[in-house]
Design an enzyme around this catalytic site. Structure first.
Site, short mmCIF file in Angstrom:
data_model
loop_
_atom_site.label_atom_id
_atom_site.label_comp_id
_atom_site.label_asym_id
_atom_site.label_seq_id
_atom_site.Cartn_x
_atom_site.Cartn_y
_atom_site.Cartn_z
N LYS A 13 11.30 3.47 -48.30
CA LYS A 13 12.17 4.27 -49.17
C LYS A 13 13.04 3.40 -50.07
O LYS A 13 13.15 3.65 -51.26
CB LYS A 13 13.13 5.11 -48.34
CG LYS A 13 12.57 6.36 -47.77
CD LYS A 13 13.69 7.28 -47.28
CE LYS A 13 14.77 6.61 -46.47
NZ LYS A 13 14.48 6.24 -45.10
N ARG A 88 20.01 13.54 -43.47
CA ARG A 88 19.21 13.10 -42.35
C ARG A 88 18.93 14.23 -41.36
O ARG A 88 18.12 14.06 -40.45
CB ARG A 88 19.99 12.02 -41.59
CG ARG A 88 19.36 10.67 -41.58
CD ARG A 88 20.25 9.72 -40.81
NE ARG A 88 20.73 8.64 -41.66
CZ ARG A 88 20.03 7.53 -41.90
NH1 ARG A 88 18.86 7.36 -41.34
NH2 ARG A 88 20.51 6.60 -42.68
N ARG A 123 7.08 -8.46 -38.69
CA ARG A 123 8.11 -9.17 -39.45
C ARG A 123 8.73 -10.30 -38.64
O ARG A 123 8.96 -10.16 -37.44
CB ARG A 123 9.25 -8.21 -39.81
CG ARG A 123 8.91 -7.23 -40.87
CD ARG A 123 10.20 -6.51 -41.21
NE ARG A 123 9.95 -5.32 -41.99
CZ ARG A 123 10.86 -4.38 -42.21
NH1 ARG A 123 12.07 -4.51 -41.68
NH2 ARG A 123 10.57 -3.33 -42.93
N ARG A 156 13.54 -9.90 -35.24
CA ARG A 156 14.83 -9.21 -35.06
C ARG A 156 14.64 -8.08 -34.06
O ARG A 156 13.57 -7.48 -34.00
CB ARG A 156 15.32 -8.63 -36.39
CG ARG A 156 15.70 -9.66 -37.43
CD ARG A 156 16.33 -8.99 -38.61
NE ARG A 156 15.56 -7.77 -38.94
CZ ARG A 156 15.92 -6.89 -39.84
NH1 ARG A 156 17.04 -7.05 -40.51
NH2 ARG A 156 15.19 -5.82 -40.09
N ARG A 167 13.37 4.64 -33.00
CA ARG A 167 13.89 5.13 -34.28
C ARG A 167 12.95 6.17 -34.88
O ARG A 167 13.39 7.13 -35.50
CB ARG A 167 14.11 3.97 -35.25
CG ARG A 167 15.26 3.07 -34.82
CD ARG A 167 15.38 1.85 -35.68
NE ARG A 167 15.72 2.18 -37.06
CZ ARG A 167 15.48 1.38 -38.10
NH1 ARG A 167 14.90 0.23 -37.92
NH2 ARG A 167 15.84 1.75 -39.30
#
Ligand SMILES: [Zn+2]
Length: 210
Positions: A13, A88, A123, A156, A167
């Site tokens: 996004k 949200r 990542r 991370r 999430r």
């Protein structure tokens, strides 16, 4: 053009918001940023938000919405805006409607969970200089070593598969119902997120011009 960008965490996004903003010369409004701005400039809603944050509490919806309302009244929103990361939840969307904020289109960037988990869990960031890498898309020259400074590459906590899945669950539970909410208002456009960011942008711009 008043837009909302909807999508799971990791659906891209933020990147697409930037493209749309520079293309149409309208600001991207993300709640994190505007709350920080309101705190700094000490607006009425900023002061209220601060009292909650100082008490270690979440800033309630009505205050967040008040901050958005203050922000949307700025001159740079005259020609439109992109709301990124808000609403949200259904109650937030309802509050936005009640406030009389006109929304023209809601762009939903759809990416399958497996793809998001794969993208995010690949990542890596450099511990020393913060440079970012990806095990599939942007490999360092030497595995586990930053090509820029020789630092160690780490994952991370936010990018760990378990965290990403958590999430995503929150997103499916609380945010995804907004798709139906805006579909019923005739405002929802769904764009299938592509592996190639520019390809997604093309689809998104086509959806906006349709
Ligand atoms: Zn580095």
């Amino acid at each position: 053009m008043n837009l909302i960008l909807l999508g799971a965490p990791g659906a891209g996004k933020g990147t697409q918001a930037e493209v749309v903003c520079s293309r149409f010369n309208i600001p991207a409004i993300s709640t994190g940023n505007i709350i920080r701005e309101a705190l700094k400039s000490g607006t009425e809603m900023g002061v209220r938000a601060k009292s909650f944050m100082d008490a270690g509490k979440l800033v309630p919806d009505e205050v967040v919405i008040g901050i958005i309302q203050e922000r949307l009244a700025n001159d740079d929103c005259k020609n439109g805006f992109v709301l990124d990361g808000f609403p949200r939840t259904i109650p937030q969307a309802e509050a936005l409607d009640k406030m009389g904020v006109r929304i023209d289109k809601v762009i939903n960037i759809e990416v399958p969970d497996e793809t998001i988990v794969q993208r995010m869990s690949g990542r890596r960031v450099c511990e020393s200089c913060g440079a970012s890498y990806h095990l599939l898309y942007k490999k360092p020259e030497v595995e586990g070593v930053c090509s820029k400074c020789g630092g160690t590459l780490v994952q991370r906590k936010d990018d760990h598969p378990d965290t990403v899945k958590e999430r995503l669950n929150v997103y499916h539970e609380q945010t995804e119902p907004l798709k139906d909410y805006y579909l019923n208002q005739g405002k929802l456009c769904t764009v299938e997120g592509q592996e190639d960011v520019e390809h997604t942008t093309k689809l998104l711009l086509a959806a906006l011009e349709a």
